[in-house]
Design an enzyme around this catalytic site. Structure first.
Site, PDB file in Angstrom:
ATOM      1  N   ASP A   1       1.153  -0.288  -5.207  1.00 61.62           N
ATOM      2  CA  ASP A   1      -0.080   0.273  -5.705  1.00 61.62           C
ATOM      3  C   ASP A   1      -0.100   1.954  -6.351  1.00 61.62           C
ATOM      4  O   ASP A   1      -0.700   2.062  -7.630  1.00 61.62           O
ATOM      5  CB  ASP A   1      -1.236  -0.021  -4.845  1.00 61.62           C
ATOM      6  CG  ASP A   1      -1.486   0.737  -3.959  1.00 61.62           C
ATOM      7  OD1 ASP A   1      -0.625   1.517  -3.772  1.00 61.62           O
ATOM      8  OD2 ASP A   1      -2.599   0.859  -3.445  1.00 61.62           O
ATOM      9  N   HIS A   2       0.586   3.164  -5.704  1.00 61.03           N
ATOM     10  CA  HIS A   2       0.078   4.060  -6.110  1.00 61.03           C
ATOM     11  C   HIS A   2       1.211   4.907  -5.349  1.00 61.03           C
ATOM     12  O   HIS A   2       1.913   3.778  -3.756  1.00 61.03           O
ATOM     13  CB  HIS A   2      -1.405   4.523  -6.155  1.00 61.03           C
ATOM     14  CG  HIS A   2      -1.318   4.127  -4.789  1.00 61.03           C
ATOM     15  ND1 HIS A   2      -1.150   5.066  -3.967  1.00 61.03           N
ATOM     16  CD2 HIS A   2      -3.190   3.868  -4.642  1.00 61.03           C
ATOM     17  CE1 HIS A   2      -2.390   5.062  -2.807  1.00 61.03           C
ATOM     18  NE2 HIS A   2      -2.989   3.742  -3.431  1.00 61.03           N
TER      19      HIS A   2
ATOM     20  N   GLU B   1       0.994  -0.832   0.300  1.00 60.06           N
ATOM     21  CA  GLU B   1       0.123  -0.027   0.118  1.00 60.06           C
ATOM     22  C   GLU B   1       0.937   1.015  -0.207  1.00 60.06           C
ATOM     23  O   GLU B   1       1.817   1.720   1.010  1.00 60.06           O
ATOM     24  CB  GLU B   1      -1.372  -0.102   1.018  1.00 60.06           C
ATOM     25  CG  GLU B   1      -1.977   1.342   1.571  1.00 60.06           C
ATOM     26  CD  GLU B   1      -2.789   1.762   0.246  1.00 60.06           C
ATOM     27  OE1 GLU B   1      -2.282   2.873  -0.215  1.00 60.06           O
ATOM     28  OE2 GLU B   1      -3.256   0.518  -0.145  1.00 60.06           O
TER      29      GLU B   1
ATOM     30  N   THR C   1      -5.818   3.122  -5.503  1.00 59.26           N
ATOM     31  CA  THR C   1      -6.149   1.321  -5.181  1.00 59.26           C
ATOM     32  C   THR C   1      -6.935   0.126  -6.103  1.00 59.26           C
ATOM     33  O   THR C   1      -6.184  -0.542  -6.975  1.00 59.26           O
ATOM     34  CB  THR C   1      -6.237   1.187  -3.547  1.00 59.26           C
ATOM     35  OG1 THR C   1      -5.397   1.777  -3.070  1.00 59.26           O
ATOM     36  CG2 THR C   1      -6.606  -0.304  -3.097  1.00 59.26           C
TER      37      THR C   1
ATOM     38  N   HIS D   1      -0.718   3.570   4.824  1.00 53.49           N
ATOM     39  CA  HIS D   1      -1.537   4.447   4.150  1.00 53.49           C
ATOM     40  C   HIS D   1      -1.755   5.573   4.750  1.00 53.49           C
ATOM     41  O   HIS D   1      -1.796   6.127   6.055  1.00 53.49           O
ATOM     42  CB  HIS D   1      -2.806   3.774   4.357  1.00 53.49           C
ATOM     43  CG  HIS D   1      -4.189   4.073   2.905  1.00 53.49           C
ATOM     44  ND1 HIS D   1      -4.227   5.392   3.119  1.00 53.49           N
ATOM     45  CD2 HIS D   1      -3.753   3.387   2.042  1.00 53.49           C
ATOM     46  CE1 HIS D   1      -5.083   5.988   2.276  1.00 53.49           C
ATOM     47  NE2 HIS D   1      -5.340   4.456   1.402  1.00 53.49           N
TER      48      HIS D   1
END
Length: 756
Positions: free
Chosen positions: A485-486, A264, A308, A426
């Site tokens: 993911d990003h 994440e 996500t 996150h």
């Protein structure tokens, strides 16, 4: 005193008047809706503003709908208000029941599905209803009695239409005020839909219904206008861009398990990054440099508003997200897909996804069924999932989540395909003090500086999980994939980014490269290394299919195999920009990728032609992608091209999942079955303080870390380890209280072993 009583009487509504009964009805509808928000739904409202919105958002539609009765007089007005109240109550009651079972709200598509919805919800309705649910009907019963006994008398006076119109307009204005406040607190609320819970929390249950109807009708119109010939054009385009497989790597992971580890918000710059005299992520660094790991250092995240969910979509479907919103949210329930879980299911794989959050987030509970996942282990499968000490931000802390994940992973029949989604790293990158083992960075940006702490925690969690895989015998039987993911730190934080990168000023291409995320694939026995090929998340699926030896001629994909010599090194972004091995497009400007030098294509015919062709390719790719998704074009594929997923046979209910997993042990191929039916959790070592491990600490004098675990401290008594899924739900096992730690880093053992 008399003056006070006189004032109250002056302003207190007369419930024997039509207006008084209207005000009372609005109040009662608002009250019971707010009660449901607080006690029946888990909307995650925090802070005074969000609590205020929970009170405010039922009022506008209550006023608008109930004001319809004000255009009539006498008994008709009163019974209309009762009927409208009843309709809103039935809607509220139905959502209470549906939410209890599926942690989501009823959509138009669910209503259309009727009695067959989600494994026949109606058959289990008796077990879902609780006596407390009928609280929402009490006001209607009381009002009915008061009217029938004439305690509240019907006012036959005609309400002026001006007043009725004023009330309707007031309701609309109040709705706009609600939306304005909500949008300020949650930008992009309607265009970037994370979860239906957000719509209800900010706008209201009735507004959610209207929003869902509008979105569903928009999608239905797009689907109606679509034709099978539209799919033929797209198939021709993707076939034209397909590449030959790499003969050296094709099938190198054939028949092996697959574990995809979703990191994440983890960015490429964090690999090998040092802060305060130490590696931030030693375990991930070791995996990155493992001799059997192929690591891509020019790999970009390509997510749009779906963040996500877009990453997951690209990863397992080789489809981009759409220009706005989330495909998983907007189309995940209704569309036909050709996803990795479905493809591998046909090859005899067991497919499962693991996530320590509620299943409705990003509409995963529905999208995963459309993708063909047999199992989805979401938050309800985990021990004490609502324990505040176990949760942070968007779900269970990674160390706790991964330890329980192992308990289910060991029961999956092999070969299996498992996707494991972490959440601790996150935004806003907060971590409780007991889990902190490295100092914050000192950029001065409070949003950025905690990033290294949650990244370190993620790294430790991965190190513990990696150690378990080795001890359980899965390490050399599994293709392990890690990807970010990003971005975790957006380009809005440029001063902080510059400090992290040790630069005085950031160039335009620096910001593009900031979008890089890790992509690492470890195949046992296959020589790895750092691969400089340019690619992105859209290329993951074809790359993995190639390694698994699965021919994908019939699969519609917009990415290509990164290991193929024919791979086109162009990475499109959702906004139309792109980066290639030669040039980079940012807005209307172009740069040399290697140097960041700005160029004018018109000055060089060769450059002009390359850029023209690349722009055409990117535009066409995104256009065809959107048509495919918005028109649900894969439904036109023939049976020989695409095997449909039978979603009616898939259930993610906890009881059903556990029962299915227990029955699957008869196959005898799971790790647990091959261990004589005994659990392997005695091999899982975690230093999570919540489970009995030592708290992470920092020595302020010399910054030494207390970061490690003593692996030999775990008891090997399998009787204390959960041996069935049912017992997993009841507790982690008594071994947790017996863990001890020392100052040796948990990363050291995994780092040394993974570099061999």
């Amino acid at each position: 005193m008399q003056r006070l009583v006189s004032t109250i009487r002056k302003w207190w509504p007369d419930f024997n008047s039509t207006v008084g009964f209207f005000i009372l009805s609005v109040f009662l509808v608002t009250l019971k809706t707010y009660w449901a928000y607080q006690f029946e739904f888990s909307l995650g409202a925090t802070g005074a503003l969000q609590q205020f919105l929970l009170i405010l958002n039922p009022i506008p539609t209550a006023i608008i709908l109930l004001s319809i009765a004000l255009y009539f007089r006498g008994r008709i007005a009163y019974w209309l208000m009762m009927l409208i109240n009843l309709l809103q109550t039935v809607w509220l009651f139905a959502n209470i029941l549906y939410y209890r079972e599926f942690s989501d709200f009823i959509s138009l598509n669910i209503v259309k599905a009727g009695g067959s919805v989600d494994n026949n919800l109606s058959k289990a309705i008796g077990g879902i209803i609780k006596p407390i649910d009928f609280v929402v009907y009490i006001d209607l019963i009381v009002l009915l009695i008061l009217l029938l006994l004439k305690i509240i008398k019907v006012d036959k006076t005609l309400i002026q239409k001006r007043f009725a119109i004023l009330m309707t307009v007031f309701g609309v204005v109040l709705m706009m005020v609600d939306f304005g406040i909500a949008s300020k607190d949650r930008s992009g609320l309607l265009t970037r839909t994370f979860d239906n819970n957000y719509i209800v929390k900010y706008l209201g249950l009735n507004e959610y219904a209207a929003y869902n109807i509008v979105k569903t009708n928009q999608q239905a119109n797009e689907v109606k206008e679509a034709k099978s010939s539209d799919l033929d054009k797209i198939k021709a385009f993707t076939k034209q861009n397909k590449v030959l497989a790499n003969a050296t790597t094709f099938g190198k992971a054939k028949g092996k398990n697959v574990i995809i580890f979703h990191l994440e918000s983890f960015q490429q710059f964090m690999l090998d990054y040092r802060w305060d005299g130490q590696e931030v992520t030693p375990n991930l660094n070791a995996f990155y440099h493992d001799t059997n790991t192929t690591s891509f250092d020019n790999f970009y995240n390509q997510v749009g508003q779906g963040k996500t969910s877009d990453a997951e979509l690209m990863l397992e479907n080789s489809l981009y997200g759409t220009a706005s919103g989330s495909v998983m949210t907007n189309y995940g329930t209704t569309n036909t897909f050709q996803a990795m879980p479905s493809v591998l299911d046909q090859m005899g794989y067991t497919t499962a996804a693991f996530h320590g959050d509620v299943p409705s987030f990003w509409n995963r509970d529905n999208a995963y069924k459309s993708w063909g996942y047999q199992y989805f282990f979401s938050k309800s499968y985990y021990k004490d999932p609502d324990n505040p000490n176990y949760n942070i931000g968007y779900g269970l802390k990674d160390k706790i989540f991964l330890k329980d994940t192992a308990s289910y992973l060991q029961q999956l029949p092999q070969p299996f395909y498992a996707k494991i989604i972490t959440v601790t790293n996150h935004y806003p990158y907060d971590l409780d003090s007991q889990n902190i083992s490295i100092k914050k960075t000192t950029t001065g940006d409070s949003t950025v500086d905690g990033y290294v702490q949650t990244a370190r925690y993620l790294d430790q969690a991965f190190g513990e999980f990696e150690s378990y895989l080795k001890k359980a015998g899965l390490w050399n039987k599994t293709m392990i994939v890690l990807y970010g993911d990003h971005y975790g730190i957006s380009t809005n934080h440029q001063p902080a980014i510059a400090k992290l990168l040790g630069k005085k000023k950031l160039s335009a291409t620096d910001l593009v490269n900031w979008e890089k995320v890790p992509f690492m694939v470890r195949v046992p026995g296959m020589k790895g290394g750092i691969n400089h090929t340019y690619g992105g998340e859209i290329d993951v699926m074809p790359t993995l299919l190639g390694l698994l030896g699965i021919k994908d001629e019939q699969v519609v994909q917009f990415g290509t195999d990164l290991l193929s010599s024919e791979h086109r090194q162009v990475v499109p972004f959702r906004n139309g920009d792109w980066v290639s091995s030669e040039y980079t497009k940012i807005g209307s400007s172009y740069y040399v990728t290697a140097t960041g030098t700005k160029i004018k294509p018109s000055e060089d015919p060769r450059v002009k032609q390359i850029i023209k062709e690349t722009n055409k390719f990117v535009t066409q790719t995104l256009d065809y992608n959107d048509k495919l998704i918005q028109g649900n074009l894969l439904r036109f594929a023939s049976k020989s091209e695409l095997k449909r997923v039978n979603k009616k046979n898939i259930s993610y209910k906890t009881s059903t999942g556990i029962a299915n997993l227990k029955a699957a042990q008869k196959k005898g191929t799971s790790v647990k079955a091959q261990n004589g039916g005994k659990s392997t959790l005695d091999k899982y070592v975690t230093n999570a303080p919540e489970l009995g491990g030592i708290k992470q600490t920092l020595n302020n004098d010399d910054n030494d870390l207390v970061d490690g675990i003593k692996e030999s401290s775990i008891l090997g008594d399998d009787s204390n380890v959960s041996a069935t899924p049912e017992s997993i739900l009841s507790g982690h096992g008594s071994d947790n209280s017996k863990k001890t730690t020392d100052s040796s880093s948990s990363s050291s053992s995994s780092s040394s072993s993974s570099s061999k």
